[in-house]
Design a protein around this motif. Structure first.
Motif, PDB file in Angstrom:
ATOM      1  N   ASN A   4       0.747  -1.246  -0.005  1.00 55.90           N
ATOM      2  CA  ASN A   4       0.594  -0.484   0.069  1.00 55.90           C
ATOM      3  C   ASN A   4       0.636   1.315   0.005  1.00 55.90           C
ATOM      4  OD1 ASN A   4      -2.044  -2.340   1.263  1.00 55.90           O
ATOM      5  ND2 ASN A   4      -3.201   0.238   1.581  1.00 55.90           N
ATOM      6  N   ASN A   5       0.258   2.304  -0.440  1.00 54.85           N
ATOM      7  CA  ASN A   5       0.760   3.372  -0.666  1.00 54.85           C
ATOM      8  C   ASN A   5       0.294   4.356   0.808  1.00 54.85           C
ATOM      9  OD1 ASN A   5       2.552   3.765  -2.504  1.00 54.85           O
ATOM     10  ND2 ASN A   5       0.392   4.615  -4.081  1.00 54.85           N
ATOM     11  N   GLY A   6       0.951   4.784   1.631  1.00 52.06           N
ATOM     12  CA  GLY A   6       0.696   5.811   2.282  1.00 52.06           C
ATOM     13  C   GLY A   6       0.808   6.921   3.049  1.00 52.06           C
ATOM     14  N   ILE A   7       0.223   7.739   2.963  1.00 50.13           N
ATOM     15  CA  ILE A   7      -0.661   9.355   2.460  1.00 50.13           C
ATOM     16  C   ILE A   7      -1.205   9.695   3.438  1.00 50.13           C
ATOM     17  CG2 ILE A   7      -1.820  10.778   0.452  1.00 50.13           C
ATOM     18  CD1 ILE A   7      -2.104   8.388  -1.353  1.00 50.13           C
ATOM     19  N   VAL A   8      -0.321  11.096   3.470  1.00 54.59           N
ATOM     20  CA  VAL A   8      -0.739  12.078   4.847  1.00 54.59           C
ATOM     21  C   VAL A   8      -0.536  13.459   3.888  1.00 54.59           C
ATOM     22  CG1 VAL A   8       0.190  13.702   6.243  1.00 54.59           C
ATOM     23  CG2 VAL A   8       0.446  11.340   6.140  1.00 54.59           C
ATOM     24  N   LEU A   9      -1.825  14.795   3.577  1.00 53.00           N
ATOM     25  CA  LEU A   9      -2.283  15.641   3.331  1.00 53.00           C
ATOM     26  C   LEU A   9      -1.732  16.919   4.525  1.00 53.00           C
ATOM     27  CD1 LEU A   9      -5.293  14.922   1.065  1.00 53.00           C
ATOM     28  CD2 LEU A   9      -3.010  14.711   0.426  1.00 53.00           C
ATOM     29  N   VAL A  10      -0.888  17.481   3.877  1.00 56.20           N
ATOM     30  CA  VAL A  10      -0.827  18.847   4.938  1.00 56.20           C
ATOM     31  C   VAL A  10      -0.706  20.386   4.375  1.00 56.20           C
ATOM     32  CG1 VAL A  10       0.951  19.571   5.934  1.00 56.20           C
ATOM     33  CG2 VAL A  10       1.396  17.118   6.005  1.00 56.20           C
ATOM     34  N   ASP A  11      -1.828  21.088   4.920  1.00 50.92           N
ATOM     35  CA  ASP A  11      -2.032  22.349   5.014  1.00 50.92           C
ATOM     36  C   ASP A  11      -0.398  23.269   5.424  1.00 50.92           C
ATOM     37  OD1 ASP A  11      -3.764  24.530   3.889  1.00 50.92           O
ATOM     38  OD2 ASP A  11      -3.303  25.088   6.134  1.00 50.92           O
ATOM     39  N   LYS A  12      -0.081  23.654   3.777  1.00 51.55           N
ATOM     40  CA  LYS A  12       1.235  24.808   4.071  1.00 51.55           C
ATOM     41  C   LYS A  12       0.987  25.248   5.845  1.00 51.55           C
ATOM     42  CE  LYS A  12       4.551  24.226   1.031  1.00 51.55           C
ATOM     43  NZ  LYS A  12       4.455  24.592  -0.652  1.00 51.55           N
TER      44      LYS A  12
ATOM     45  N   VAL B 130       3.505   6.012   9.222  1.00 49.20           N
ATOM     46  CA  VAL B 130       2.435   7.020   8.626  1.00 49.20           C
ATOM     47  C   VAL B 130       2.461   7.896   9.981  1.00 49.20           C
ATOM     48  CG1 VAL B 130       0.456   7.981   8.002  1.00 49.20           C
ATOM     49  CG2 VAL B 130       1.399   5.473   6.588  1.00 49.20           C
ATOM     50  N   ILE B 131       2.793   7.812  11.285  1.00 49.75           N
ATOM     51  CA  ILE B 131       2.374   8.407  11.856  1.00 49.75           C
ATOM     52  C   ILE B 131       3.607   9.291  12.054  1.00 49.75           C
ATOM     53  CG2 ILE B 131       2.154   8.207  14.310  1.00 49.75           C
ATOM     54  CD1 ILE B 131       0.143   5.903  14.211  1.00 49.75           C
ATOM     55  N   GLU B 132       4.620   8.983  11.933  1.00 48.17           N
ATOM     56  CA  GLU B 132       5.889   9.143  11.762  1.00 48.17           C
ATOM     57  C   GLU B 132       5.648  10.603  11.009  1.00 48.17           C
ATOM     58  OE1 GLU B 132       9.453   7.270  11.705  1.00 48.17           O
ATOM     59  OE2 GLU B 132       8.326   5.742  13.965  1.00 48.17           O
ATOM     60  N   ALA B 133       5.001  10.444   9.679  1.00 47.65           N
ATOM     61  CA  ALA B 133       5.208  11.769   8.960  1.00 47.65           C
ATOM     62  C   ALA B 133       4.330  12.770   9.502  1.00 47.65           C
ATOM     63  CB  ALA B 133       4.645  11.367   7.690  1.00 47.65           C
ATOM     64  N   THR B 134       3.307  12.407  10.372  1.00 50.65           N
ATOM     65  CA  THR B 134       2.322  13.520  11.099  1.00 50.65           C
ATOM     66  C   THR B 134       2.906  14.426  11.931  1.00 50.65           C
ATOM     67  OG1 THR B 134       1.605  12.225  12.597  1.00 50.65           O
ATOM     68  CG2 THR B 134       0.731  12.047  10.253  1.00 50.65           C
ATOM     69  N   ALA B 135       3.887  14.147  12.289  1.00 53.05           N
ATOM     70  CA  ALA B 135       5.124  14.328  13.320  1.00 53.05           C
ATOM     71  C   ALA B 135       5.255  16.659  13.567  1.00 53.05           C
ATOM     72  CB  ALA B 135       6.048  14.706  13.388  1.00 53.05           C
ATOM     73  N   GLY B 136       4.501  17.203  13.948  1.00 53.35           N
ATOM     74  CA  GLY B 136       4.438  18.613  14.099  1.00 53.35           C
ATOM     75  C   GLY B 136       3.131  18.959  13.137  1.00 53.35           C
ATOM     76  N   THR B 137       1.844  17.801  12.930  1.00 52.28           N
ATOM     77  CA  THR B 137       0.987  19.051  12.229  1.00 52.28           C
ATOM     78  C   THR B 137       0.140  18.334  13.377  1.00 52.28           C
ATOM     79  OG1 THR B 137       0.075  16.779  11.336  1.00 52.28           O
ATOM     80  CG2 THR B 137       2.178  17.988  10.106  1.00 52.28           C
ATOM     81  N   GLU B 138      -0.699  19.110  13.397  1.00 55.88           N
ATOM     82  CA  GLU B 138      -2.533  19.288  13.666  1.00 55.88           C
ATOM     83  C   GLU B 138      -3.451  17.520  13.068  1.00 55.88           C
ATOM     84  OE1 GLU B 138      -6.000  21.192  15.576  1.00 55.88           O
ATOM     85  OE2 GLU B 138      -5.096  21.875  14.492  1.00 55.88           O
ATOM     86  N   VAL B 139      -3.163  16.260  13.389  1.00 58.98           N
ATOM     87  CA  VAL B 139      -4.659  15.546  12.320  1.00 58.98           C
ATOM     88  C   VAL B 139      -5.581  15.790  12.387  1.00 58.98           C
ATOM     89  CG1 VAL B 139      -4.789  13.059  11.751  1.00 58.98           C
ATOM     90  CG2 VAL B 139      -2.527  13.919  12.536  1.00 58.98           C
ATOM     91  N   ARG B 140      -5.771  16.000  11.693  1.00 61.79           N
ATOM     92  CA  ARG B 140      -8.234  17.165  11.873  1.00 61.79           C
ATOM     93  C   ARG B 140      -8.926  15.604  11.321  1.00 61.79           C
ATOM     94  NH1 ARG B 140      -9.614  21.829  11.432  1.00 61.79           N
ATOM     95  NH2 ARG B 140     -11.116  20.812  12.242  1.00 61.79           N
ATOM     96  N   PHE B 141      -8.297  15.062  10.045  1.00 61.50           N
ATOM     97  CA  PHE B 141      -8.808  13.722   9.999  1.00 61.50           C
ATOM     98  C   PHE B 141      -8.358  12.153   8.991  1.00 61.50           C
ATOM     99  CE2 PHE B 141     -11.079  17.910   8.056  1.00 61.50           C
ATOM    100  CZ  PHE B 141     -12.452  17.666   8.397  1.00 61.50           C
TER     101      PHE B 141
END
Length: 214
Positions: free
Chosen positions: A23-31, A48-59
């Motif tokens: 699978n592809n792991g995908i994260v979208l981040v609003d800059k 994937v969770i590591e890639a969200t570091a420093g972001t606020e996961v909204r969905f």
């Protein structure tokens, strides 16, 4: 994950292949705000969770509920407080643990980024795609070369209607991010489909279908 694609407003992080189904792991981040969305609960979800570091996961947004796309559902549910979102028609899903049921047609707000929800039944009854220009996350609805696997001729016809009526209305330059494998574009997919559409086909055609013949 390093940035896979960037626009003025959006950063797309993509990691793969992950797990036994590649699978592809995908994260979208609003800059502008660092608000993010995780697409599907794929295997090796820690990457994937590591890639969200420093972001606020909204969905957490699900394209569909096949096992490889909900593989890490429990682990992600324990780690991320954001609402889990899925179409209510998805079979074999524990809908009591889905926080938001999306029908298609909604617009989700990710900071300054708008994510439009598109219902594309066929691969599964509740398949969803997520359009945030310049990309569209298409799950297993559409791949470079052809549609996602169909379980019957009727399902293939439904998938083709979803692709042509919904996805092919997006701008040609839209980058398609599937659940497995390489990216594509709307323009490329339209050209491939045109070759398929001009030929006659077995009425029972389904399964792994390619738009073009070798």
């Amino acid at each position: 994950m390093d940035a896979h694609l960037e626009s003025d407003t959006l950063r797309v992080l993509k990691k793969g292949p992950l797990g036994p189904y590649a699978n592809n792991g995908i994260v979208l981040v609003d800059k502008a705000t660092n608000q993010s969305a995780i697409i599907d609960a794929v295997a090796e979800i820690e990457q994937v969770i590591e890639a969200t570091a420093g972001t606020e996961v909204r969905f957490v947004l699900f394209t569909h509920a096949h096992v490889d796309h909900v593989w890490s559902f429990d682990a992600l549910k324990e780690t991320v407080a954001a609402p889990f979102c899925m179409h209510p028609a998805e079979p074999n899903a524990d809908h009591d643990r889905i926080d938001v049921h999306l029908q298609g047609g909604e617009t989700l707000t990710l900071g300054s980024t708008e994510v439009r929800v598109i219902h594309t039944p066929g691969h599964t009854p509740g398949s969803l795609c997520y359009h945030a220009p310049p990309i569209c996350v298409v799950g297993d609805t559409l791949f470079p070369g052809g549609p996602g696997r169909s379980g019957s001729a009727a399902a293939l016809r439904t998938t083709i209607r979803s692709i042509t009526a919904e996805l092919f209305t997006l701008p040609d330059e839209t980058v398609l991010l599937p659940g497995h494998g390489a990216d594509g574009t709307i323009a490329e997919s339209k050209a491939e489909y045109a070759d398929f559409a001009k030929r006659d086909h077995d009425p029972d055609l389904h399964g792994d279908v390619l738009w073009r013949r070798d």
